[in-house]
Each structure stands twice: as C-alpha cells, then as structure tokens.
Design a protein around this motif. Structure first.
Motif, short mmCIF file in Angstrom:
data_model
loop_
_atom_site.label_atom_id
_atom_site.label_comp_id
_atom_site.label_asym_id
_atom_site.label_seq_id
_atom_site.Cartn_x
_atom_site.Cartn_y
_atom_site.Cartn_z
N LEU A 1 0.85 -1.19 0.00
CA LEU A 1 0.00 0.00 0.00
C LEU A 1 0.88 1.24 0.00
O LEU A 1 1.67 1.45 0.93
CB LEU A 1 -0.92 0.01 1.22
N GLY A 2 0.78 2.05 -1.05
CA GLY A 2 1.51 3.31 -1.10
C GLY A 2 0.82 4.36 -0.26
O GLY A 2 -0.41 4.43 -0.20
N LEU A 3 1.61 5.21 0.41
CA LEU A 3 1.06 6.21 1.33
C LEU A 3 1.67 7.55 0.98
O LEU A 3 2.85 7.81 1.24
CB LEU A 3 1.39 5.80 2.76
N TYR A 4 0.85 8.42 0.34
CA TYR A 4 1.32 9.69 -0.20
C TYR A 4 0.60 10.82 0.54
O TYR A 4 -0.33 11.44 0.04
CB TYR A 4 1.00 9.72 -1.70
N LEU A 5 1.03 11.06 1.79
CA LEU A 5 0.36 12.03 2.66
C LEU A 5 1.39 12.83 3.45
O LEU A 5 2.48 12.34 3.75
CB LEU A 5 -0.57 11.33 3.66
N GLN A 6 0.98 14.03 3.83
CA GLN A 6 1.75 14.83 4.78
C GLN A 6 1.43 14.36 6.20
O GLN A 6 0.80 13.30 6.39
CB GLN A 6 1.39 16.31 4.60
N ASN A 7 1.83 15.15 7.19
CA ASN A 7 1.59 14.78 8.60
C ASN A 7 0.15 15.10 9.00
O ASN A 7 -0.15 16.14 9.59
CB ASN A 7 2.57 15.52 9.51
N VAL A 8 -0.74 14.18 8.66
CA VAL A 8 -2.17 14.30 8.96
C VAL A 8 -2.62 13.04 9.69
O VAL A 8 -1.97 12.00 9.60
CB VAL A 8 -2.99 14.50 7.67
N PRO A 9 -3.74 13.09 10.42
CA PRO A 9 -4.19 11.90 11.16
C PRO A 9 -4.44 10.70 10.26
O PRO A 9 -4.25 9.55 10.68
CB PRO A 9 -5.49 12.37 11.82
N GLN A 10 -4.87 10.94 9.02
CA GLN A 10 -5.16 9.82 8.11
C GLN A 10 -3.92 8.99 7.83
O GLN A 10 -4.03 7.80 7.51
CB GLN A 10 -5.75 10.34 6.79
N PHE A 11 -2.73 9.58 7.95
CA PHE A 11 -1.50 8.82 7.78
C PHE A 11 -1.44 7.71 8.84
O PHE A 11 -1.15 6.55 8.54
CB PHE A 11 -0.28 9.74 7.91
N VAL A 12 -1.69 8.08 10.09
CA VAL A 12 -1.63 7.11 11.19
C VAL A 12 -2.68 6.02 11.00
O VAL A 12 -2.40 4.82 11.17
CB VAL A 12 -1.83 7.83 12.54
#
Length: 545
Positions: free
Chosen positions: A77-88
């Motif tokens: 699973l690729g994860l292309y996010l900044q520091n947001v809750p959805q990352f966690v």
C-alpha cells in the motif's frame, strides 16, 4: 576479535538504556497502547483529537475495506500524505490487513512511476488534491487498483491560512474518502494475518542519490526494536506529547515520532507540514516533551520572527537527525532555548537511529576537524569502521561506517545483488565515511560520493560547511565540487543568510581562507534566499551541482 566487539560505548549508558525488549509487531505495539490508555489522546491535529480507541477502531475499518477489495497479506500500500491523522490510520489499517506500507514523499512526481512499478503497489492512500493534480494518472498507468483519498482539511479546526489558504475539498468521482470509509466500518475485525517480527512492514525507498532509488525492507521487528530503543533513551514519560517535526513518511518520523509515541501511549502532535510560525504556535499550545528533526528545521525556527524561548519550555529533550548538525547550530540553539540539541545518526536501511547522544552527556567535537560527534552506537548496535578491503580500522582511523543489529533491514526489495553487496550477512555498509574514538563516540565525515578531489587533495564538504556555519551572517550552507581545468575539481559554496544580515561572497571566502587549508577554502560563494532541500529537510547538494 576486534576492539569494536568490546563495544566501548556501553560504559556511557546506564541500566535504563538496556536491555531492550524483544521485537514485536507494530500492531502488537498499538494493542498494548490501546489496552493501557484507551481514552487517552493518540493524535492531536490542529485542534482535533483522536484517542487510542479511535485509532484502533478506525484503522480496523480501513483494514476491513482493503480486505474486502482483495488486498492480501504481503500486498503493498503506497502512502502519499503529509503529517495528517489519516497517515496514522492508514498505516495501521494496512498492517492490520497484513500489508506492507510504501511511504512516499509528497514531493515526488515522476519518481512515483518507478516506485509504483518496482514495489508492485496494489493500493494507494493519497491526498485528494494531489490525486487530482499529479498522482491519479501515474497510479492508473501503474495498475494501482485500490485508491483512498484524504483531505488535510478534515478533523482540524483552525483553518490556518498559513497552511490552508486557497485549499478546498476536491472529491474525485469514484474514489472513496479514507475517513468516511474508516468511520462507516469502525471496529470491524478481520482474520488475523499472522504477522510476526520478521514480516516486512515497510518498503522504504532511499533518496536515490546515484541511479534509481532502492526499497529497504524494514520489518516489524526492525521498527519496534528501534521504537523501543528511542523510548528508553529519550526517557519521555508515558503520555507526554511528542511533536512530529520530521515528516512521517521519512524513517526518522515513522520510528522516532509515530512508533515512539505509540510505545509510550502518548499523543502524537501533528501540524500538516513544516511552517515555522505554525510550529511555534503549536509548541506553545500543546506543550510537547520531545521532538526530532533535521538541523535545518531548528535553524528555520530560530530565524522566524515569532521565535521565543517560551515555545520550548515544555521539552525534556530535543534531537536532531536526518541532516548534518554543525556544532555552531548546537550552541546557537542552546543560547536561544536553554536546551541541548542531541545529535544522532541513522539511515533508512538501519530503520532510523543507530547512534545517539544519551541524556546526561554531550557530543564531543573532534579537535582536528571540528566535526561534532553523531553520538554513541545504540546498546543493541555494533558499529565498526572498515577500510576499502572491509578490514576493521583502529580508533581515529577514517573509513566506511558499518552497522549490525536488530535495526538493520534484511534486504533491498527485489535486489539480491545490491543486498549481497551492501548488507552481506546482516552487516550494513553505509557508504558514509567516518571514524570512532577510543571511547566509542562516532563521527561522520561525509558521504563517499561527495568527496571533492582538488589537485589530488581530499576535501570533505562537511568540514568546509562547519566553518561556513561559524560565520555570523550564515544561516545554511552547502559545499560541492565543481569541474576545474587546472585542479580537476574545486570547492564551491552556497549559503543562505540569517534575517537582517548581508555579506559579500569575497568576505565569506576570506573568512574560510583564514580557517582552512588553501585547497579546502571555497573558490566561489553564491548567496541564495533558500537552499534546496528534501521534504525531510536535508539540503540537496546535487541540486547545487
């Protein structure tokens, strides 16, 4: 038997630093945090809070969604996010489904094509504006078949224009929103995927300074071992907030912040991305006890008009990693905040830190080169310096740094030749040049590839940069080798200036000539408003070349 086998650095540690608990899986680490503090804050994001129970149940929902759509244990699973809750939420959702997370730098564009294909990415979580702007087409061409998007505007309550000016929700047709999926399925349990400490948790792509980037296979055991190492060494109390100064997609952020916080059942404080004024406001409001990030971030905070000592009064300790730390910056930061900035060293392939400066100590500065030590090897690590034939060198001798221990990845993704060359029998050959003194303090001189050959003399950029940082007008510095018809290569410097300062290039060159051998002093200096950096704050020498 070598002198390194005696691990001279251990005498500097006390009983609190060792032994480290046996490696676990990351999902076990989360379960323990939920059991100990179900209603305690897990994520704080610009006025919004998620508890550990929330994170557990929402990530269950994401795992259920992925599995229903054919995502299987071992899928990426690729994860292309900044520091947001959805990352966690996404990272734990993927792990609960037995998947492997591929953290992606949100600055990537065409680099995504290689990574999507190389890692055979099955699923992707992406910022909704980035999906519409630049990721959707590349993901479609790569055959990514499960997509969830997320908005940085969700959950937060500040609507801070410094972060969100001009931003609005962008809903892509046919693409599900991660938070909506997680909420609608919260608490649904899936079949245990059978993870163990040796299961691959991340495929973390290196920065690719030469050729295409390689994927390091960080296991669950690698991650939890080093997460526990940092918890024990930082001595942050359980429940004390940790601020995410480094991006979570970077191995420093993933281990030193996210997993460190989970191991402590502490709130992880997020601020979307690094904006110095916003960060200073968040530090004053949330009163964190610990953070780790690149030296460039600390320089930017000190240079901001809103900087004041009170923003740092809650910290028990602060650490620097991911970019070289000049001794001058350590002293400037201590003068400005009263805090000693603890240096550290690690790589993607060593799952973040392999050496740190323990509490109660200060990193020595090498009297000959002026280089600040990057600390002592972790109690669980075995660090050596070797020559070009891979034979151990003695104290003070310069060679390549190698690392062994539970933090070292077992392999590069689908690259057996690179694995056998750089990680033979579990020993990581870092490509970094350095030395160790007789007490076990480690010093990094530079990257092998960055050495400048000026008329046959070796010049290490770090040594010149450390002198540039001593100039009262210089905020940031980078040194590279440039072609020279007479010398082969010569030294070129790039600097940015501290607020309110002005300086002529010749003044900077003269300053260096007074402090360095003639062949090391820059023959040119260019003043830039900002030096180019990676999203994790590391200055990009290759851009200046």
């Amino acid at each position: 038997m070598s002198w390194y086998d005696d691990r001279p650095w251990l005498k500097h540690y006390d009983h609190i630093a060792q032994p480290v608990a046996p490696p676990r899986t990351t999902t076990q680490m989360l379960s323990e945090a939920v059991a100990s503090s179900p209603d305690g804050p897990a994520v704080n994001y610009l006025g919004a809070t998620l508890t550990y129970r929330d994170v557990d149940e929402l990530s269950d929902g994401i795992a259920d969604y992925l599995c229903e759509r054919g995502f299987r244990p071992g899928d990426r699973l690729g994860l292309y996010l900044q520091n947001v809750p959805q990352f966690v939420l996404a990272v734990f959702g993927a792990w609960k489904a037995g998947g492997v997370v591929v953290p992606l730098n949100p600055m990537y564009r065409d680099e995504l094509v290689h990574i999507f294909a190389d890692a055979e990415v099955t699923a992707l979580v992406c910022g909704e504006s980035e999906w519409a702007d630049r990721v959707g087409l590349r993901a479609g061409e790569a055959g990514v078949r499960i997509v969830l998007t997320a908005s940085e505007l969700d959950l937060q309550t500040t609507d801070d224009p410094r972060l969100f000016a001009g931003r609005e929700r962008i809903r892509s047709r046919g693409i599900a929103d991660l938070l909506e999926v997680a909420t609608s399925r919260a608490g649904r349990k899936i079949v245990d995927p059978g993870l163990h400490p040796g299961s691959v948790a991340l495929v973390s792509y290196t920065s690719g300074t030469s050729g295409r980037s390689k994927g390091a296979t960080n296991t669950h055991g690698n991650l939890t071992a080093n997460g526990s190492n940092l918890r024990l060494l930082s001595r942050v109390p359980s429940g004390a907030p940790i601020f995410a100064l480094a991006p979570l997609f970077h191995i420093t952020g993933m281990v030193g912040q996210l997993l460190n916080a989970v191991d402590l059942a502490s709130p992880l404080v997020l601020a979307y991305r690094f904006e110095p004024g916003v960060v200073l406001d968040v530090l004053r409001r949330e009163r964190p006890a610990y953070m780790v990030g690149p030296s460039t971030a600390y320089m930017a905070l000190m240079s901001h008009p809103a900087f004041s000592r009170d923003a740092f009064s809650s910290f028990r300790t602060v650490a620097s990693g991911g970019a070289p730390l000049p001794p001058t910056v350590v002293e400037r930061f201590r003068d400005a905040t009263g805090l000693y900035l603890r240096n550290g060293y690690g790589l993607t392939e060593s799952t973040a830190a392999t050496s740190v400066v323990p509490l109660g100590g200060e990193a020595p500065v090498d009297p000959d080169s002026g280089t600040l030590s990057v600390g002592l090897p972790l109690p669980a690590a075995l660090v050596r310096i070797v020559d070009e034939h891979r034979h151990d060198l003695g104290p003070g001798e310069i060679g390549e740094i190698t690392v062994e221990g539970p933090m070292v990845v077992p392999a590069y993704w689908n690259l057996p030749d690179a694995t056998s060359q750089s990680i033979p029998n579990g020993r990581l050959y870092t490509g970094d040049v350095g030395f160790m003194d007789a007490d076990g303090w480690l010093y990094v001189v530079d990257r092998k590839k960055d050495m400048i050959n000026a008329s046959g003399f070796k010049v290490w950029p770090r040594e010149v940069e450390d002198v540039l940082y001593q100039h009262p007008a210089v905020r940031e510095a980078a040194v590279v080798g440039v072609p020279d018809d007479y010398r082969g290569e010569t030294v070129a410097a790039f600097v940015s200036l501290r607020p309110g300062q002005a300086v002529e290039p010749e003044q900077v060159m003269s300053f260096c000539r007074e402090r360095l051998a003639a062949y090391k002093a820059p023959r040119s200096v260019e003043v830039l408003e900002e030096l180019p950096k990676t999203a994790s704050g590391k200055i990009l020498r290759r851009e200046m070349r």
